[in-house]
Write an enzyme that holds these catalytic residues in place. Structure first.
Site, PDB file in Angstrom:
ATOM      1  N   SER A 201      -5.139  -2.454  -4.583  1.00 16.88           N
ATOM      2  CA  SER A 201      -4.753  -1.767  -3.547  1.00 16.88           C
ATOM      3  C   SER A 201      -5.801  -0.757  -3.203  1.00 16.88           C
ATOM      4  O   SER A 201      -6.782  -1.130  -2.633  1.00 16.88           O
ATOM      5  CB  SER A 201      -3.210  -0.849  -4.174  1.00 16.88           C
ATOM      6  OG  SER A 201      -2.649  -0.280  -2.911  1.00 16.88           O
ATOM      7  N   ASP A 367       3.400  -8.396   1.974  1.00 21.02           N
ATOM      8  CA  ASP A 367       2.575  -7.096   1.813  1.00 21.02           C
ATOM      9  C   ASP A 367       2.046  -6.861   3.212  1.00 21.02           C
ATOM     10  O   ASP A 367       1.500  -7.607   3.852  1.00 21.02           O
ATOM     11  CB  ASP A 367       1.716  -7.556   0.936  1.00 21.02           C
ATOM     12  CG  ASP A 367       0.597  -6.498   0.643  1.00 21.02           C
ATOM     13  OD1 ASP A 367       1.109  -5.277   0.988  1.00 21.02           O
ATOM     14  OD2 ASP A 367      -0.268  -6.651  -0.433  1.00 21.02           O
ATOM     15  N   HIS A 397       3.202  -6.637  -2.709  1.00 21.61           N
ATOM     16  CA  HIS A 397       2.499  -5.578  -3.024  1.00 21.61           C
ATOM     17  C   HIS A 397       2.590  -5.082  -4.369  1.00 21.61           C
ATOM     18  O   HIS A 397       3.932  -4.768  -4.767  1.00 21.61           O
ATOM     19  CB  HIS A 397       2.290  -4.487  -1.940  1.00 21.61           C
ATOM     20  CG  HIS A 397       1.162  -3.482  -2.334  1.00 21.61           C
ATOM     21  ND1 HIS A 397      -0.064  -3.934  -1.802  1.00 21.61           N
ATOM     22  CD2 HIS A 397       1.147  -2.339  -2.709  1.00 21.61           C
ATOM     23  CE1 HIS A 397      -1.043  -2.962  -2.379  1.00 21.61           C
ATOM     24  NE2 HIS A 397      -0.211  -2.080  -2.795  1.00 21.61           N
TER      25      HIS A 397
END
Length: 427
Positions: A201, A367, A397
């Site tokens: 991320s 995501d 995610h």
């Protein structure tokens, strides 16, 4: 008695209404994901936002910012009582003033030098931790060290609101450069030709930015700590990375606009927080007013992430680009970092990309950041980089860090195993 039953039924109905959100059938463990998402939403609503900084909760915790309060809750929720492995040595130390946690796996028989991964945790540049005893990253790095018989350096970079862009990148560069010194590698018995960088991320964003550092590139790239990084990383592994802030209407942003764990409006707010920007710009950014055709430089940079050519038709589907003719030039004037390749590695020059090492990119179907990773893989391939794109149709995610009860997801275990397997085969 009857009134109590009615009240209980009403409360259960309200709880179910709060928890339930429509999810695609293909997503992993949907009811468990709903509960996890409800937990995160509750935490976010408890601490409020920048207009509620004087809330009683924040002050009762002795905190001064909604992100600090949110991180306090997340860390408390994820605390672990004991380490999961007795074969991995864990040390907290500093690399050039940057706090790190080092996980040392046992060397293999007849193996004098070990391989290593510099790991950068996610959390929107504002949340989570490499050092605090929480299960998410502690368990991931322990598993990596154990299964790879490797040295994992997890960087505790400073978070928003303590610092803002580009300080997080500077922390990562300083710690990595320090670790790559011959005497430090020798101390940890690491093979200097077998060091990789990885992150998930926002950590994937920082890992990608780290990989792109070259002395001849721009203001950030002239930072004095860069010297010695080039050609010293064997590979980079990016887990559902956030790679651009120019287009919040890619097909994945449109498809997953309200999908857990990272709805579009939350991701845009993380960007604004990272740049210490104005929350009044969020709604305009959501509809791409910050990169409209009348905003200087924006249109040219948008061409580098033209998803109508970078994404396959199976991903593009029937989604249409959102390119405003006129927008709000004040946004980029006040937050010029939005157009900086140091914050958005996807828009880097081609000559920067062609120098990057072998790359692994993991993406998840459910995501908003899915297309960032797919487009980056395409741009890297076009630049001649060896790329592995590992896509999970039932992934969401953040799933890779959710592998233990009560937040254990089947796709979390599968993504982690696939990621570690690739590292084992390529590092």
């Amino acid at each position: 008695m009857r009134s109590s039953c009615v009240l209980l039924a009403a409360l259960l109905a309200l709880a179910a209404y709060y928890v339930y959100i429509p999810l695609p059938r293909a997503v992993s463990d949907p009811w468990k994901l709903m509960l996890l998402d409800a937990t995160f939403r509750s935490a976010q609503q408890m601490v409020g936002g920048p207009t509620q900084l004087e809330s009683n909760l924040i002050h009762s915790l002795g905190l001064s910012h909604h992100l600090i309060a949110l991180n306090f809750i997340i860390v408390s929720f994820g605390k672990k009582s004991a380490r999961s492995s007795l074969t991995v040595k864990v040390t907290d130390t500093e690399f050039d003033g940057v706090e790190v946690r080092v996980f040392e796996g046992s060397p293999r028989p007849n193996e004098q030098l070990r391989r290593s991964v510099v790991y950068i945790h996610g959390g929107g540049w504002a949340l989570a931790s490499a050092k605090i005893e929480i299960s998410y990253y502690d368990q991931l790095c322990t598993a990596m060290a154990e299964e790879l018989n490797a040295v994992i350096v997890s960087i505790e970079y400073r978070l928003v609101p303590q610092v803002y862009f580009p300080e997080q990148i500077y922390d990562v560069i300083r710690a990595t450069r320090y670790f790559l010194q011959p005497e430090v590698l020798d101390k940890y018995k690491v093979d200097p030709s077998r060091v990789g960088v990885s992150g998930d991320s926002a950590g994937g964003n920082l890992a990608a930015a780290l990989g792109q550092q070259h002395p001849h590139e721009g203001e950030l790239h002239s930072f004095t700590y860069i010297a010695g990084l080039k050609n010293k990383l064997k590979l980079q592994a990016l887990i559902y990375p956030v790679l651009q802030a120019l287009d919040f209407n890619t097909p994945s942003y449109q498809q997953n606009v309200n999908t857990p764990i990272l709805p579009r409006h939350v991701m845009v707010k993380y960007w604004v927080d990272y740049f210490r920007g104005n929350y009044d710009f969020v709604q305009a950014m959501i509809v791409n007013n910050h990169t409209s055709l009348d905003v200087e430089r924006a249109a040219a940079l948008r061409a580098r992430l033209n998803w109508t050519t970078l994404l396959p038709s199976s991903i593009r589907k029937n989604y249409k680009p959102v390119m405003q003719t006129t927008g709000d030039a004040r946004i980029v004037q006040e937050i010029p970092q939005l157009l900086d390749a140091a914050s958005s590695p996807l828009i880097a020059d081609q000559e920067v990309l062609q120098d990057l090492p072998k790359t692994y990119i993991l993406t998840c179907e459910h995501d908003v950041l899915r297309d960032d990773g797919i487009m980056y893989a395409k741009r890297l391939e076009s630049a001649g980089v060896n790329v592995t794109l590992d896509h999970f149709e039932d992934g969401f995610h953040g799933c890779m860090i959710f592998t233990s009860w009560p937040t254990n997801f089947s796709v979390g275990i599968r993504t982690r195993d696939s990621y570690i397997k690739w590292l084992d085969q390529n590092l």
